[in-house]
Design an enzyme around this catalytic site. Structure first.
Site, PDB file in Angstrom:
ATOM      1  N   LEU A  43      40.850  48.105 -14.437  1.00 46.80           N
ATOM      2  CA  LEU A  43      40.885  49.237 -15.363  1.00 46.80           C
ATOM      3  C   LEU A  43      41.837  49.000 -16.519  1.00 46.80           C
ATOM      4  O   LEU A  43      41.639  49.496 -17.618  1.00 46.80           O
ATOM      5  CB  LEU A  43      41.308  50.510 -14.620  1.00 46.80           C
ATOM      6  CG  LEU A  43      40.324  51.063 -13.588  1.00 46.80           C
ATOM      7  CD1 LEU A  43      40.953  52.236 -12.853  1.00 46.80           C
ATOM      8  CD2 LEU A  43      39.038  51.497 -14.252  1.00 46.80           C
ATOM      9  N   GLY A  44      42.921  48.265 -16.277  1.00 44.50           N
ATOM     10  CA  GLY A  44      43.909  48.017 -17.322  1.00 44.50           C
ATOM     11  C   GLY A  44      45.076  47.232 -16.775  1.00 44.50           C
ATOM     12  O   GLY A  44      45.221  47.025 -15.568  1.00 44.50           O
TER      13      GLY A  44
ATOM     14  N   GLY B 221      49.453  46.410 -17.644  1.00 47.80           N
ATOM     15  CA  GLY B 221      50.639  46.715 -18.425  1.00 47.80           C
ATOM     16  C   GLY B 221      51.827  45.975 -17.881  1.00 47.80           C
ATOM     17  O   GLY B 221      51.707  45.059 -17.049  1.00 47.80           O
TER      18      GLY B 221
ATOM     19  N   PHE C  61      53.921  46.837 -15.739  1.00 45.50           N
ATOM     20  CA  PHE C  61      54.204  47.026 -14.330  1.00 45.50           C
ATOM     21  C   PHE C  61      53.071  46.538 -13.440  1.00 45.50           C
ATOM     22  O   PHE C  61      53.025  46.848 -12.261  1.00 45.50           O
ATOM     23  CB  PHE C  61      54.487  48.503 -14.052  1.00 45.50           C
ATOM     24  CG  PHE C  61      55.638  49.025 -14.858  1.00 45.50           C
ATOM     25  CD1 PHE C  61      56.849  48.355 -14.883  1.00 45.50           C
ATOM     26  CD2 PHE C  61      55.515  50.166 -15.612  1.00 45.50           C
ATOM     27  CE1 PHE C  61      57.899  48.824 -15.624  1.00 45.50           C
ATOM     28  CE2 PHE C  61      56.571  50.643 -16.367  1.00 45.50           C
ATOM     29  CZ  PHE C  61      57.763  49.959 -16.375  1.00 45.50           C
ATOM     30  N   GLY C  62      52.108  45.820 -13.956  1.00 49.24           N
ATOM     31  CA  GLY C  62      51.063  45.257 -13.115  1.00 49.24           C
ATOM     32  C   GLY C  62      49.674  45.630 -13.585  1.00 49.24           C
ATOM     33  O   GLY C  62      49.483  46.240 -14.632  1.00 49.24           O
TER      34      GLY C  62
ATOM     35  N   LYS D 223      47.192  49.991  -8.028  1.00 54.05           N
ATOM     36  CA  LYS D 223      48.086  49.280  -8.938  1.00 54.05           C
ATOM     37  C   LYS D 223      48.803  48.172  -8.170  1.00 54.05           C
ATOM     38  O   LYS D 223      49.413  48.412  -7.129  1.00 54.05           O
ATOM     39  CB  LYS D 223      49.107  50.235  -9.555  1.00 54.05           C
ATOM     40  CG  LYS D 223      50.090  49.536 -10.492  1.00 54.05           C
ATOM     41  CD  LYS D 223      51.089  50.512 -11.087  1.00 54.05           C
ATOM     42  CE  LYS D 223      50.453  51.388 -12.111  1.00 54.05           C
ATOM     43  NZ  LYS D 223      51.445  52.204 -12.846  1.00 54.05           N
TER      44      LYS D 223
ATOM     45  N   ASP E 140      59.299  58.432 -18.347  1.00 59.31           N
ATOM     46  CA  ASP E 140      58.385  57.643 -19.175  1.00 59.31           C
ATOM     47  C   ASP E 140      57.162  58.479 -19.574  1.00 59.31           C
ATOM     48  O   ASP E 140      56.020  58.081 -19.361  1.00 59.31           O
ATOM     49  CB  ASP E 140      57.941  56.383 -18.436  1.00 59.31           C
ATOM     50  CG  ASP E 140      57.461  55.279 -19.391  1.00 59.31           C
ATOM     51  OD1 ASP E 140      57.779  55.375 -20.601  1.00 59.31           O
ATOM     52  OD2 ASP E 140      56.780  54.356 -18.943  1.00 59.31           O
TER      53      ASP E 140
END
Length: 672
Positions: free
Chosen positions: A353-354, A356, A358-359, A376, A472
């Protein structure tokens, strides 16, 4: 002779006008009015819902009943008993549908009713309306603080609203020993309910017990209902309603008896159908076939023994997990790596899915339960602080709010930590704000997103058992469900501390453009620093611009706070709005959001409102009294030149990509 149609109408009126009673010992061949997911199984079970998300089911007796005395207008006495089973999709209590409600309604269709917390009875606009004419006894398995729920396992009496007039945890008094015993609604075990209304006392009594235990003498819930005659109309329908949300259950009725002006007939337990167990195998093999299969299996095992052992060792290595003694206490929140591997098709790129700082995040479908999840993957080379980190993950898993992404659990394997969440079909908000491939959100959708995130933050700051500082907040960490409702996500940087205590100094984390200026001096993440980030976020949503943008030369442009403030001082604050919103918006709402964004982003922490005040402003319960003269030069971005080595940044939400130390576990001991 009378025409057949007239005879039928005469019979219907005759039955409906009498003191009515009926009994169903199982529902095979029963004539009920069903809609939504409601159906009758071949075994004779009345099934209100299956394991479908965000769905509802209704089942009503098809004829309207006269529950009122025609001469006095008072409500007649009635009595009912039924047996039900709530079967959760996953075998632990935290993941289940919303429950079931015995319902007396003026309509058997309930148009506009919604699932999830509305039980298939109401929606967000008509909840608490006197025009509903609904009396319900809810058996609720999800705590909703907005509706005043006492816990996630209670019985409540509802009048035109899901805010119960009286409620209590589920239990019964065993008449044999006089001991109060608790019951769990989502245990999957059948339970019997008795509901009796006395017209003379205007009192409603509810009793519950495990199936097979005689009706207890002590009522679980006893409430005197005043003016029930204004709720009950001349012709009312009786039946059941149930609903699922992001998590699901199957809701079954096994038998049902109802009577007006008399005691409901006793159900014949021996005739009630059984609820099929999940994964129940139907073994119908003959003895000869079993012997033959056993013989063939033995031969194959002898021939393939060596190869089988090798295959088992390889599979164990493939699915090997990290499991230590201290993790036993977190058992219900731990997923097997094998299930997550199969759910994501081996973490294939097509399921990505994506990605970043952080993984990577993968979509998946859990085998067996068919539950849609997001997984994740985070690397964790260091063992230091892992126990505390997992403990905090499990604590986050207990957060329950409609505007938070639900963390379902975790798994540890070799050098990886895997976090399991509810899947949000529409992905992150920033794609709808900045992507050229996604349609832009209209103002109504944006305003609802802003209010949703505000409600979620109020829950984190003030309404949960501990204070949760997210640290965040930004558009990329707000996900949208199938109806574009906002869900705040990514708690990888979150901090927890007790109400009334002082947060500890820690390494500064977050995203440039959303960091409160005092963080560089104190290092303390507080609810006020979250409010600052929320201010930057709502300006981002309203203006369609990131809080801090950079030119291709590397030079920064004026921050979004400064731009909006300049427009306000010139008396044209609405010029700051996103041009993609067009002219179809409410000027008062847009102006409120822009001014509130500036107030939340005030450089002085004491001038910022709390999230409770923010919610009141957004709901129109309090006026926002602020002028541009109360703002000095803003600190729309933190000056990190002298302190960049001490900051952990999530991937920046700025137009020009920069490199940053993004690992949330880089120095995990400093996060606790």
């Amino acid at each position: 002779m009378f025409p057949k149609a007239l005879v039928f109408i005469f019979l219907v009126k005759l039955v409906a006008s009498s003191n009515h009673g009926f009994i169903f010992n199982g529902f095979r061949g029963a004539n009920l009015s069903l809609n939504g997911l409601g159906d009758i199984t071949p075994e004779g079970l009345l099934r209100l819902t299956n394991f479908t998300k965000e769905a509802l089911g209704h089942a009503f007796y098809p004829l309207p009943l006269h529950l009122k005395n025609s001469s006095t207008g008072t409500v007649l006495s009635f009595s009912t008993t039924f047996v039900f089973v709530l079967q959760p999709q996953i075998n632990y209590e935290q993941v289940c549908g919303h429950g079931i409600a015995f319902t007396i309604s003026h309509s058997k269709n309930l148009p506009g009713a919604l699932p999830s917390q509305y039980f298939g009875l109401f929606n967000s606009t008509n909840n608490e309306s006197k025009e509903n004419h609904i009396v319900a006894i809810e058996f609720d398995t999800v705590q909703n603080l907005d509706l005043g729920d006492i816990n996630d396992n209670h019985v409540g009496i509802d009048i035109n609203s899901l805010k119960s007039v009286n409620s209590t945890p589920v239990s019964y008094v065993d008449d044999k020993d006089g001991v109060l015993k608790n019951l769990t609604l989502v245990s999957g075990n059948p339970m019997q309910v008795w509901i009796d209304y006395s017209a003379m006392d205007m009192k409603l009594d509810v009793v519950i017990s495990p199936l097979g235990v005689p009706k207890p003498k002590h009522s679980l819930l006893s409430t005197k209902l005043v003016n029930l005659s204004t709720v009950i109309l001349d012709g009312m329908y009786v039946g059941f309603s149930a609903s699922n949300g992001a998590a699901t259950s199957s809701h079954y009725i096994l038998g049902w008896s109802f009577s007006i002006n008399g005691k409901a007939q006793d159900l014949d337990i021996s005739q009630l159908p059984s609820v099929p167990q999940q994964g129940e195998s139907k073994k119908k093999s003959s003895l000869l076939l079993i012997v033959a299969l056993a013989l063939v299996t033995a031969i194959l095992l002898l021939l393939l023994c060596t190869g089988g052992i090798i295959l088992i060792l390889r599979r164990r290595k493939k699915y090997a997990e990290v499991l230590e003694e201290w993790e036993v206490e977190f058992g219900p929140h731990r997923f097997s790596y094998k299930d997550l591997f199969k759910a994501t098709k081996g973490f294939k790129e097509e399921n990505l899915l994506g990605a970043g700082g952080f993984g990577q995040v993968y979509e998946g479908l859990l085998p067996g339960s068919k539950m849609e999840i997001a997984v994740k993957k985070i690397s964790h080379e260091s063992r230091q602080g892992m126990r505390e980190f997992v403990s905090e993950i499990v604590s986050m898993g207990r957060l329950r709010h409609r505007n938070l992404v639900q963390l379902l659990g975790y798994c540890r394997r070799q050098g990886e930590l895997l976090l399991v969440y509810d899947l949000m079909p529409n992905g992150s908000l920033d794609k709808f704000l900045f992507s050229k491939t996604k349609p832009s959100l209209n103002w109504s959708q944006r305003f609802q997103v802003i209010k949703g995130v505000a409600s979620g933050l109020l829950y984190l700051h003030e309404e949960w058992e501990q204070v949760v500082v997210h640290r965040d907040i930004k558009a990329s960490n707000v996900l949208l469900d199938s109806e574009f409702n906002a869900r705040l996500s990514d708690f990888g940087l979150a901090r927890l501390y007790d109400h009334g205590s002082n947060p500890q100094t820690t390494r500064m984390v977050g995203t440039i453009g959303y960091l409160a200026p005092e963080l560089s001096k104190t290092g303390k993440a507080t609810t006020s620093t979250d409010v600052y980030a929320f201010g930057a976020f709502i300006l981002e949503v309203a203006c369609g611009r990131r809080p801090l943008e950079m030119r291709s030369t590397g030079e920064s442009t004026p921050g979004l706070v400064d731009i909006v403030l300049d427009y306000w001082k010139k008396g044209v604050i609405l010029n700051a709005k996103d041009p993609k919103v067009g002219s179809n918006y409410v000027e008062e709402e847009m102006e409120l959001v822009l001014k509130l964004g500036l107030l939340c982003s005030h450089p002085e922490p004491t001038r910022r409102p709390s999230m409770r005040q923010v919610v009141r402003f957004l709901e129109g319960d309090a006026p926002l009294l602020v002028s541009p003269d109360s703002f000095s030069a803003s600190a729309s971005a933190v000056n990190c030149d002298d302190a960049s080595d001490n900051i952990i940044l999530s991937y920046p939400s700025i137009s020009h990509t920069t490199s940053a130390t993004d690992s949330v576990l880089e120095d995990i001991s400093l996060m606790h």
